[in-house]
Design an enzyme around this catalytic site. Sequence first.
Site, PDB file in Angstrom:
ATOM      1  N   GLN B 124     -66.931  50.296   4.878  1.00 46.77           N
ATOM      2  CA  GLN B 124     -65.682  49.906   5.533  1.00 46.77           C
ATOM      3  C   GLN B 124     -64.495  50.393   4.713  1.00 46.77           C
ATOM      4  O   GLN B 124     -64.350  50.010   3.552  1.00 46.77           O
ATOM      5  CB  GLN B 124     -65.651  48.375   5.652  1.00 46.77           C
ATOM      6  CG  GLN B 124     -64.409  47.821   6.300  1.00 46.77           C
ATOM      7  CD  GLN B 124     -64.195  46.352   5.947  1.00 46.77           C
ATOM      8  OE1 GLN B 124     -64.760  45.860   4.973  1.00 46.77           O
ATOM      9  NE2 GLN B 124     -63.391  45.666   6.714  1.00 46.77           N
ATOM     10  N   SER B 127     -58.965  48.421   3.053  1.00 48.79           N
ATOM     11  CA  SER B 127     -57.963  48.060   2.042  1.00 48.79           C
ATOM     12  C   SER B 127     -57.426  49.278   1.320  1.00 48.79           C
ATOM     13  O   SER B 127     -58.125  50.271   1.147  1.00 48.79           O
ATOM     14  CB  SER B 127     -58.580  47.116   1.007  1.00 48.79           C
ATOM     15  OG  SER B 127     -58.916  45.906   1.599  1.00 48.79           O
ATOM     16  N   SER B 159     -67.126  48.683  -0.718  1.00 47.31           N
ATOM     17  CA  SER B 159     -68.493  48.415  -1.172  1.00 47.31           C
ATOM     18  C   SER B 159     -69.409  49.501  -0.641  1.00 47.31           C
ATOM     19  O   SER B 159     -69.338  49.848   0.532  1.00 47.31           O
ATOM     20  CB  SER B 159     -68.996  47.075  -0.643  1.00 47.31           C
ATOM     21  OG  SER B 159     -68.069  46.072  -0.931  1.00 47.31           O
ATOM     22  N   GLU B 242     -66.248  40.244   9.732  1.00 47.23           N
ATOM     23  CA  GLU B 242     -66.333  40.203   8.274  1.00 47.23           C
ATOM     24  C   GLU B 242     -66.298  38.768   7.783  1.00 47.23           C
ATOM     25  O   GLU B 242     -67.100  38.337   6.974  1.00 47.23           O
ATOM     26  CB  GLU B 242     -65.172  40.980   7.643  1.00 47.23           C
ATOM     27  CG  GLU B 242     -65.111  40.824   6.129  1.00 47.23           C
ATOM     28  CD  GLU B 242     -64.090  41.736   5.457  1.00 47.23           C
ATOM     29  OE1 GLU B 242     -63.054  42.009   6.075  1.00 47.23           O
ATOM     30  OE2 GLU B 242     -64.359  42.170   4.327  1.00 47.23           O
ATOM     31  N   GLU B 371     -55.847  32.081   0.153  1.00 51.44           N
ATOM     32  CA  GLU B 371     -54.556  31.814   0.784  1.00 51.44           C
ATOM     33  C   GLU B 371     -54.547  32.305   2.232  1.00 51.44           C
ATOM     34  O   GLU B 371     -54.015  31.636   3.123  1.00 51.44           O
ATOM     35  CB  GLU B 371     -53.436  32.501  -0.017  1.00 51.44           C
ATOM     36  CG  GLU B 371     -53.192  31.879  -1.395  1.00 51.44           C
ATOM     37  CD  GLU B 371     -54.255  32.233  -2.434  1.00 51.44           C
ATOM     38  OE1 GLU B 371     -55.049  33.171  -2.208  1.00 51.44           O
ATOM     39  OE2 GLU B 371     -54.300  31.566  -3.482  1.00 51.44           O
TER      40      GLU B 371
END
Lengths: 368, 406
Positions: B124, B127, B159, B242, B371
């Site tokens: 994936q 990010s 990953s 996810e 958060e």
Amino acid sequence: MNFEFSEEQNLLREQARGFLADNCSMKVVRQALESDSPFDADLWRKVAEMGWTATVIPEEFDGLGLSYLELSVIADELGRAVAPLPFSSSVYLATEALLAYGSPEQKQNLLPRLASGEIIGTFAMAEVKGEGAINTTGTDKISGTKLAVPDADIANICVVVVKSDQGDGASLCLVDLDQAEVSKEVVYTLDPSRSHANLTFNSASAELLGKEGEGNAAVENLFNRAAVLFAWEQTGGADTALEMAKEYALGRYAFGRPIASYQAIKHKLAHMYVNNTLARSNCYYGAWALNTNAPELPLAAATARVSAIQAYYYAGKENIQTHGGMGFTWEFDCQFMYRRSQLLAATLGGEAKWQEKLVTALETQAAA
Amino acid sequence: MDFSDSAEEAKFRAEAAEWLQANAPTDDEIKGLDEMAQAKLWQKRKVDAGWACIRWPKEYGGRGATAIEQVILNDEQSKVKSPSTQFFSIGQGMAAPTLMTWATEEQKRRYLPKLASGEEIWCQLFSEPAGGSDLAALRTRAVKDGDDWVINGQKIWTSGAHYSDWGILVVRTDPDVPKHQGLTYFFVNMHSPGVEIKPIKQLSSASNFNEVYFTDVRIPDEQRLGAVGQGWQVALTTLMNERASIGGTRSAGQAQSLLKLAATLEIDGEPASKNKAVRSRVADWYAKEAGLRFTGYRSMTAMSRGEVPGPENSIGKLVAAPMAQDLASFALELQAQAGVIYTPLDESFDNMFQHNYMNIPGGRIAGGTDEIMANIIAERVLGLPQEPRVDKGIPFSDVPTSGGKS
């Protein structure tokens, strides 16, 4: 896997919630808190007419013969409504004590009247601050003083823990509170929507409930059972506190926007939701264990109790915090849950006691 | 309310257990194979017999099973000693549901069966250094050139990039519109020229993640999922899966492990397991773990009734990860001086709390930070409003960033 209430039980929940919305709004709670009358007798009568006080009492004693799952649903809803009723004392403690330890005569005599709500029962143990020696003595004539007994000034009968020189050192006695040898001194408490009284027995007539010298074992068992139902009330109350905090945060503006849009508030409410969900799920397991008399009951009860104490305390205090100054006023309803959370945590013994019981149960299970 | 299977569930469980026991690779079969080869052997065998990706439609490698059957299979799988197939989890858990929703029928038939069998591994690529929690702030660019797109930029925290054949990729195709509108979603061949993979060494010494650099990497337009500019919507399909797959599986039984450990240690000449402070913590953590477990049972019940599990499922990661960190820290302190002894990369019981202590900081961040998870609960479960966003409605190229403007 079926870890959910049945359709009938969910119908009962809907019915209970609707009934309490009509008959036990926050206004009713406030009336009980502000008035001199010790509880809402009218509401008690209605609740009894609905059969709630008769839920798990067998039909032979004029009960409904339903299961602890139905009683769990009712406990959840009563907790949610912060109902000013002696329900936990009469149903989770006195009625349970009679069901578990009553002689056929005692059951025949009292259970039908507890079922109909005609009489109210309660349970008296503590005599000092914290857990301490029981000095009330006797079996057919008892003497001693019990401290801040929930609902004692309105109760008709009381299950009293007395000292015994036999067996495990304690016995349970059944005492009619409507006798001259019992004096009641009403005490003002943290939660005046549930009245309390000191009870003094001056050679009061009593009778053994269960066997002499088996009182401590009985208390252990009764408290494990009651802990599950208390945990349901606590979880229901915690959900009300969350709901109230959420509604207020959505409507209250600061710095040009609803305070519910600030992460400091959102995260607080998210944590309330998390705590409440964990407590509720543990209550499910407790209800299953209570209902099936599972050997896991001590662990399940302690687990539900610990998480419910924590969830209600957190939700109660942070609901006030979310309301800001208004939450601290008499006029606002936040106080009801803050008061009730402490009351329900204290009765049956608080967090530290149940944490210890939880770990003891874990050790027992690991050794088995 | 009871914990037993329905008759159909019991039958499925028995079948699954029987097949798994009879077919798990023997020690002889996997002797000499590396972890990846073992995983591929086991995965292929499962998929051929219809015991992998069972919820997928049959034509893509599955068997159209229900959610509760998946839970039962996982349960039975956990009882059988067999090679780990974690290499395939990102592809099967995240890429596959996205392909299932957004790819053409032809693409599904081409890619999904090989994804199921472990023949092709997916990663994936979301990010970026400048786009983590604020994923839509990503800056890797795609520019159309004939029938291809040309990709330049950098991804991070990927990953398994180093052993993957394909990657799902979100890139910016238009920087001059508000940030969510300028994104487009592709899948990319990881063996393409211009893809460079560098492992990231974590504070735990392990390297589970990579940086992936794209320099003039060409992707044919047919590897686009969704319309140009629709990338955010496609990415949400991936992200929902996810969070579901990273969810509350962590740390089951940790409180009891702590109690077990404490029984072997002393405080003030007494077993630490008899120390009241220790017992209080064990109780709290056990109550949390139990709460998560029974919340899972409630979800399973919903699934078993054919319902979609409620949002209560979303609490798993938010509860389990910080708790496992606190618990690990407490367990290390209980060991006093010995608690500092740490052998990186050793996952045995003796090293378990050290291992957790050094790895959980990543768990609290990956797949949505604590958060962000709290925001998700606040917004999607409780219905609270979002924070106002200063980048809303303005072109991405005008949004202030750590390094000035985008």
